[in-house]
Design a protein around this motif. Structure first.
Motif, PDB file in Angstrom:
ATOM      1  N   PHE A  60      -4.706   5.434   0.077  1.00 48.29           N
ATOM      2  CA  PHE A  60      -3.400   5.372   0.723  1.00 48.29           C
ATOM      3  C   PHE A  60      -3.171   4.000   1.348  1.00 48.29           C
ATOM      4  CE2 PHE A  60      -0.354   6.769   4.181  1.00 48.29           C
ATOM      5  CZ  PHE A  60       0.679   7.102   3.328  1.00 48.29           C
ATOM      6  N   TYR A  82      -3.356   2.264  -8.442  1.00 50.76           N
ATOM      7  CA  TYR A  82      -3.350   3.717  -8.588  1.00 50.76           C
ATOM      8  C   TYR A  82      -3.369   4.120 -10.067  1.00 50.76           C
ATOM      9  CZ  TYR A  82      -1.923   4.314  -3.657  1.00 50.76           C
ATOM     10  OH  TYR A  82      -1.864   4.328  -2.286  1.00 50.76           O
ATOM     11  N   ASN A  99       4.620   1.562   1.670  1.00 45.49           N
ATOM     12  CA  ASN A  99       5.771   2.066   0.916  1.00 45.49           C
ATOM     13  C   ASN A  99       6.449   3.219   1.629  1.00 45.49           C
ATOM     14  OD1 ASN A  99       6.448   0.983  -1.967  1.00 45.49           O
ATOM     15  ND2 ASN A  99       4.228   0.765  -1.785  1.00 45.49           N
ATOM     16  N   ILE A 156      -0.520  -0.040  -4.437  1.00 43.36           N
ATOM     17  CA  ILE A 156      -0.336   1.056  -5.388  1.00 43.36           C
ATOM     18  C   ILE A 156      -0.473   0.591  -6.837  1.00 43.36           C
ATOM     19  CG2 ILE A 156       1.107   2.344  -3.773  1.00 43.36           C
ATOM     20  CD1 ILE A 156       3.528   1.571  -5.460  1.00 43.36           C
ATOM     21  N   THR A 214       0.837  -1.199   0.000  1.00 43.52           N
ATOM     22  CA  THR A 214       0.000   0.000   0.000  1.00 43.52           C
ATOM     23  C   THR A 214       0.872   1.248   0.000  1.00 43.52           C
ATOM     24  OG1 THR A 214      -0.071   0.218   2.415  1.00 43.52           O
ATOM     25  CG2 THR A 214      -1.690  -1.258   1.387  1.00 43.52           C
ATOM     26  N   GLY A 215       0.241   2.392  -0.225  1.00 45.60           N
ATOM     27  CA  GLY A 215       0.964   3.652  -0.134  1.00 45.60           C
ATOM     28  C   GLY A 215       1.600   3.824   1.236  1.00 45.60           C
ATOM     29  N   LEU A 234       1.762  10.461  -4.878  1.00 41.54           N
ATOM     30  CA  LEU A 234       2.405   9.708  -3.794  1.00 41.54           C
ATOM     31  C   LEU A 234       3.919   9.830  -3.879  1.00 41.54           C
ATOM     32  CD1 LEU A 234       2.316   7.745  -1.410  1.00 41.54           C
ATOM     33  CD2 LEU A 234       2.325   5.866  -3.063  1.00 41.54           C
TER      34      LEU A 234
END
Length: 245
Positions: A144, A151, A112, A148, A108-109, A159
């Motif tokens: 978030f 995305y 990361n 990702i 996930t954001g 991000l």
């Protein structure tokens, strides 16, 4: 004190898509292609670069597509290793070069951001604070906390920009992708970027946008065919480019 110094810097890439002997012979005579000691066909990406960038320098890398601007940025960031010459980079590096660089698409954001913080030596508590700061700036909402890989391109830029600009580096390396994004986000991003540029000891940006060069930089290096054609004050180097346009 931050310093970047190159002496005789060269970089080659293997070229895997040349099959016919006649085509090889034709191309080898009039391009940047040659054979290396292992008898592979390689293309010269950077050729005998000599420069020194010191504290206070704000340098623009300018030139046409394929000149070697992004390749040089990636070499400064440690992504590519020179095949000849020497390169010294002193100072903590912050790179806004590739949106996906260092990202795990399955994470996930938030994950990361935490991984980036741990890599930089932050504590768990500091990583949590960093994640909240990035989340607020990027404005991704519930996304978030999803992988990702889901995305959009714009979300990935937001991000990456938020992550890359959350910690002040001594050496700031930027490619022009940082100009991407919707108008509302870029208005917010520009203020943050100005603080990042102002706080860095050294800034190097690769761009085609002369307005960006004139606004941010005090020096320009003109590249073409992987070689330096000019290195000096912004107006002097841009004047030469504009005269040939």
């Amino acid at each position: 004190m931050a310093v970047i110094e190159a002496r005789g810097l060269c970089l080659d890439f293997p070229y895997y898509h040349i099959g016919a002997r006649s085509l090889k012979k034709r191309l080898m005579g009039k391009s940047r292609l040659h054979t290396d000691p292992s008898n592979r066909i390689v293309v010269t990406a950077l050729r005998n670069l000599d420069f020194r960038i010191g504290t206070g320098d704000r340098v623009a890398l300018v030139g046409p597509n394929g000149a070697g601007k992004t390749t040089l940025l990636r070499t400064l960031a440690g992504v590519y290793e020179p095949v000849a010459g020497s390169l010294t980079v002193t100072g903590q590096i912050g790179a806004l070069i590739d949106v996906a660089a260092g990202m795990d698409n399955e994470s996930t954001g938030r994950e990361n951001v935490r991984l980036r913080g741990l890599y930089r030596g932050l504590t768990d508590a500091e990583c949590d604070r960093l994640a909240e700061e990035v989340a607020e700036f990027a404005g991704l909402g519930d996304f978030f906390d999803v992988p990702i890989r889901t995305y959009s391109a714009g979300m990935g830029v937001r991000l990456s920009f938020a992550m890359a600009t959350a910690m002040q580096p001594q050496v700031l390396l930027m490619d022009e992708w940082f100009l991407a994004g919707d108008a509302a986000f870029m208005a917010k991003a520009e203020e943050r970027l100005a603080r990042l540029v102002g706080g860095a000891d050294i800034m190097v940006v690769a761009t085609h946008d002369f307005a960006v060069v004139r606004r941010w930089c005090n020096r320009a290096i003109r590249l073409e065919g992987g070689m330096i054609l000019a290195d000096g004050p912004v107006e002097e180097v841009l004047g030469g480019l504009e005269a040939t346009a």
